[in-house]
Design a protein around this motif. Structure first.
Motif, PDB file in Angstrom:
ATOM      1  N   ALA A  23      67.356  81.813  68.139  1.00  0.00           N
ATOM      2  CA  ALA A  23      66.374  81.291  68.998  1.00  0.00           C
ATOM      3  C   ALA A  23      65.026  80.762  68.268  1.00  0.00           C
ATOM      4  N   SER A  24      65.002  80.871  66.770  1.00  0.00           N
ATOM      5  CA  SER A  24      63.653  80.504  66.025  1.00  0.00           C
ATOM      6  C   SER A  24      63.788  78.968  65.633  1.00  0.00           C
ATOM      7  N   PHE A  25      64.943  78.390  66.082  1.00  0.00           N
ATOM      8  CA  PHE A  25      64.814  76.778  65.619  1.00  0.00           C
ATOM      9  C   PHE A  25      64.068  76.243  66.902  1.00  0.00           C
ATOM     10  N   GLY A  36      52.188  70.669  62.814  1.00  0.00           N
ATOM     11  CA  GLY A  36      52.837  70.288  61.504  1.00  0.00           C
ATOM     12  C   GLY A  36      53.510  71.220  60.671  1.00  0.00           C
ATOM     13  N   VAL A  37      54.337  70.680  59.847  1.00  0.00           N
ATOM     14  CA  VAL A  37      55.298  71.789  59.262  1.00  0.00           C
ATOM     15  C   VAL A  37      54.735  72.437  58.234  1.00  0.00           C
ATOM     16  N   ALA A  38      53.738  72.021  57.233  1.00  0.00           N
ATOM     17  CA  ALA A  38      53.168  73.005  56.357  1.00  0.00           C
ATOM     18  C   ALA A  38      52.281  74.013  56.905  1.00  0.00           C
ATOM     19  N   PRO A  39      51.588  73.767  57.890  1.00  0.00           N
ATOM     20  CA  PRO A  39      50.845  74.894  58.722  1.00  0.00           C
ATOM     21  C   PRO A  39      51.499  75.675  59.268  1.00  0.00           C
ATOM     22  N   ALA A  40      52.723  75.188  60.001  1.00  0.00           N
ATOM     23  CA  ALA A  40      53.204  76.239  60.848  1.00  0.00           C
ATOM     24  C   ALA A  40      54.209  77.261  59.934  1.00  0.00           C
ATOM     25  N   VAL A  41      54.773  76.680  58.638  1.00  0.00           N
ATOM     26  CA  VAL A  41      55.166  77.806  57.724  1.00  0.00           C
ATOM     27  C   VAL A  41      54.316  78.804  57.226  1.00  0.00           C
ATOM     28  N   ALA A  42      52.837  78.153  56.982  1.00  0.00           N
ATOM     29  CA  ALA A  42      52.005  79.083  56.339  1.00  0.00           C
ATOM     30  C   ALA A  42      51.604  80.300  57.500  1.00  0.00           C
ATOM     31  N   LEU A  43      51.394  79.896  58.707  1.00  0.00           N
ATOM     32  CA  LEU A  43      51.022  80.730  59.776  1.00  0.00           C
ATOM     33  C   LEU A  43      51.839  81.820  59.875  1.00  0.00           C
ATOM     34  N   ARG A  44      53.270  81.306  59.975  1.00  0.00           N
ATOM     35  CA  ARG A  44      54.381  82.216  60.244  1.00  0.00           C
ATOM     36  C   ARG A  44      54.216  83.521  59.225  1.00  0.00           C
ATOM     37  N   PHE A  45      54.091  82.970  57.842  1.00  0.00           N
ATOM     38  CA  PHE A  45      54.118  84.050  56.639  1.00  0.00           C
ATOM     39  C   PHE A  45      53.037  84.677  56.448  1.00  0.00           C
ATOM     40  N   VAL A  46      51.818  84.161  56.898  1.00  0.00           N
ATOM     41  CA  VAL A  46      50.797  85.015  56.936  1.00  0.00           C
ATOM     42  C   VAL A  46      50.631  86.129  57.990  1.00  0.00           C
ATOM     43  N   VAL A  47      50.907  85.617  59.281  1.00  0.00           N
ATOM     44  CA  VAL A  47      51.102  86.909  60.228  1.00  0.00           C
ATOM     45  C   VAL A  47      52.127  87.780  59.624  1.00  0.00           C
ATOM     46  N   VAL A 207      44.801  76.097  62.825  1.00  0.00           N
ATOM     47  CA  VAL A 207      44.472  77.438  63.445  1.00  0.00           C
ATOM     48  C   VAL A 207      43.617  77.360  64.687  1.00  0.00           C
ATOM     49  N   GLY A 208      42.597  76.373  64.479  1.00  0.00           N
ATOM     50  CA  GLY A 208      41.703  75.803  65.450  1.00  0.00           C
ATOM     51  C   GLY A 208      42.039  75.182  66.796  1.00  0.00           C
ATOM     52  N   ARG A 209      43.228  74.505  66.452  1.00  0.00           N
ATOM     53  CA  ARG A 209      43.920  73.737  67.720  1.00  0.00           C
ATOM     54  C   ARG A 209      45.263  74.398  68.375  1.00  0.00           C
ATOM     55  N   LEU A 210      45.265  75.510  67.826  1.00  0.00           N
ATOM     56  CA  LEU A 210      46.445  76.319  68.671  1.00  0.00           C
ATOM     57  C   LEU A 210      46.223  76.688  69.751  1.00  0.00           C
ATOM     58  N   THR A 211      47.428  76.379  70.521  1.00  0.00           N
ATOM     59  CA  THR A 211      47.188  76.767  72.146  1.00  0.00           C
ATOM     60  C   THR A 211      47.957  78.193  72.139  1.00  0.00           C
ATOM     61  N   ALA A 212      47.998  78.730  73.485  1.00  0.00           N
ATOM     62  CA  ALA A 212      48.258  80.003  73.813  1.00  0.00           C
ATOM     63  C   ALA A 212      49.807  80.130  73.454  1.00  0.00           C
ATOM     64  N   VAL A 218      54.076  81.389  66.999  1.00  0.00           N
ATOM     65  CA  VAL A 218      53.613  82.034  65.423  1.00  0.00           C
ATOM     66  C   VAL A 218      54.009  83.558  65.613  1.00  0.00           C
ATOM     67  N   LEU A 219      53.620  84.260  66.607  1.00  0.00           N
ATOM     68  CA  LEU A 219      53.895  85.785  66.690  1.00  0.00           C
ATOM     69  C   LEU A 219      55.540  85.887  66.724  1.00  0.00           C
ATOM     70  N   PHE A 220      56.208  85.332  67.264  1.00  0.00           N
ATOM     71  CA  PHE A 220      57.558  85.293  67.514  1.00  0.00           C
ATOM     72  C   PHE A 220      58.245  84.942  66.002  1.00  0.00           C
ATOM     73  N   LEU A 221      57.827  84.008  65.358  1.00  0.00           N
ATOM     74  CA  LEU A 221      58.495  83.621  64.030  1.00  0.00           C
ATOM     75  C   LEU A 221      57.973  84.395  62.934  1.00  0.00           C
ATOM     76  N   GLY A 222      56.639  85.031  63.133  1.00  0.00           N
ATOM     77  CA  GLY A 222      56.064  86.042  62.013  1.00  0.00           C
ATOM     78  C   GLY A 222      56.629  87.199  62.367  1.00  0.00           C
ATOM     79  N   LEU A 223      56.630  88.002  63.401  1.00  0.00           N
ATOM     80  CA  LEU A 223      57.052  89.279  63.551  1.00  0.00           C
ATOM     81  C   LEU A 223      58.526  89.664  63.717  1.00  0.00           C
ATOM     82  N   MET A 224      59.019  88.664  64.463  1.00  0.00           N
ATOM     83  CA  MET A 224      60.549  88.946  64.835  1.00  0.00           C
ATOM     84  C   MET A 224      61.598  88.253  63.947  1.00  0.00           C
ATOM     85  N   CYS A 225      61.346  86.817  63.511  1.00  0.00           N
ATOM     86  CA  CYS A 225      61.910  86.193  62.723  1.00  0.00           C
ATOM     87  C   CYS A 225      61.951  86.256  61.277  1.00  0.00           C
TER      88      CYS A 225
END
Length: 316
Positions: A23-25, A36-47, A207-212, A218-225
């Protein structure tokens, strides 16, 4: 022969990891389109690092030291490479294609593990592996023969690195008493640090332009995946073979295909469906062949087999 309950639990948890990753893809594709790719990966791992760090603090987990810390950091680097390549790849191809292509780790892992253990799997296993490759070729053909796209190539590279990561996780952590939670926490800290460095100045605006919906991804990728999947993967691979873990997680295409079609609205023609079915069938066949092979080794050389070794580290 009936499998032991402990082995069944390991199998079920690895299948759960495959479902989450399948489901993560689609989620990763939506997030990369937004930030974007780099911020998406960073947000996932920081969370993920913050969440698992809090869990380790509450549980008072003892962090690995010495060689254990070095191994965890090394595995963090390989894990960051897998997710980085996957995320970049899924941004440039379909979520369905990425979900099936990553299953090529099923082919690469037994080769690496056989080389490390100096005990080759039977030829029938590699027949199943070749069938999986043919299935992947059908999936990416799009109804006609074509070379893989850049996105497809990146996901295939991720499959190679994942095979290295799974094999290394099994061989480098087996026999050690380090907590699975603590080892994965170190991995996630390494992943968060490296991915944040790559994202650089693009991270704060993202981070500033992330929608709900973006935060939900981000939470699904960080916590579950990441937290759930990485902890279960390491916990399970310490109790079974890397090849078996790879086979069970090879069911990931089932979930990627289902989610991509049902939720993502991606169209998959008959060649693609036939290819996905072939990959899935080859995964199940390979699982059965690997299990029989491991049991035969256990009967011949119970002390020398490269199979499940119950080291009983603290469970996550």
């Amino acid at each position: 022969m009936t499998r032991r309950p402990a082995e069944i639990v390991v199998d079920v948890l690895l299948l759960a990891v495959a479902a989450v990753w399948g489901a993560s893809f689609l989620s990763a594709k939506a997030l990369t389109d937004e930030v974007g790719v780099a911020p998406a990966v960073a947000l996932r791992f920081v969370v993920a690092a913050v969440a698992l760090g809090a869990i380790c603090l509450v549980r008072r987990e003892r962090m690995p030291r010495g060689r254990g810390l070095a191994v965890a950091a090394l595995l963090g680097c390989s894990q960051a490479a897998v997710i980085g390549l996957e995320t970049a790849g899924v941004h440039l191809t379909s979520a369905t294609n990425a979900g099936v292509l990553i299953s090529l780790a099923l082919v690469f892992t037994p080769v690496l593990e056989s080389l490390a253990a100096r005990s080759w799997l039977p030829r029938s296993y590699f027949v199943a592996a070749v069938a999986a490759v043919v299935g992947v070729a059908l999936l990416v053909s799009g109804g006609g023969l074509r070379a893989p796209t850049i996105g497809d190539a990146l996901v295939i590279a991720a499959a190679v690195v994942r095979a290295v990561h799974v094999t290394a996780s099994a061989r480098l952590t087996r026999g050690r008493s380090d907590s699975s939670l603590a080892v994965v926490f170190v991995q996630l800290v390494v992943c968060a640090a490296t991915s944040s460095a790559v994202a650089g100045a693009d991270l704060p605006p993202a981070v500033g332009r992330l929608t709900a919906s973006g935060w939900a991804h981000v939470l699904f990728l960080g916590l579950m995946c990441s937290v759930f999947a990485f902890v279960v993967q390491l916990w399970a691979v310490r109790r079974t073979s890397a090849t078996r873990a790879s086979i069970l997680m090879g069911t990931e295409p089932v979930w990627a295909l289902a989610v991509g079609v049902a939720i993502g609205g991606e169209a998959v023609g008959f060649p693609g469906l036939a290819g996905a079915a072939l990959v899935i069938a080859a995964s199940y066949a390979g699982q059965a062949i690997e299990r029989r092979h491991r049991r035969a080794l256990a009967e011949r050389e119970p002390r020398a087999m490269d199979g499940p070794v119950l080291v009983a580290p603290p469970s996550p």
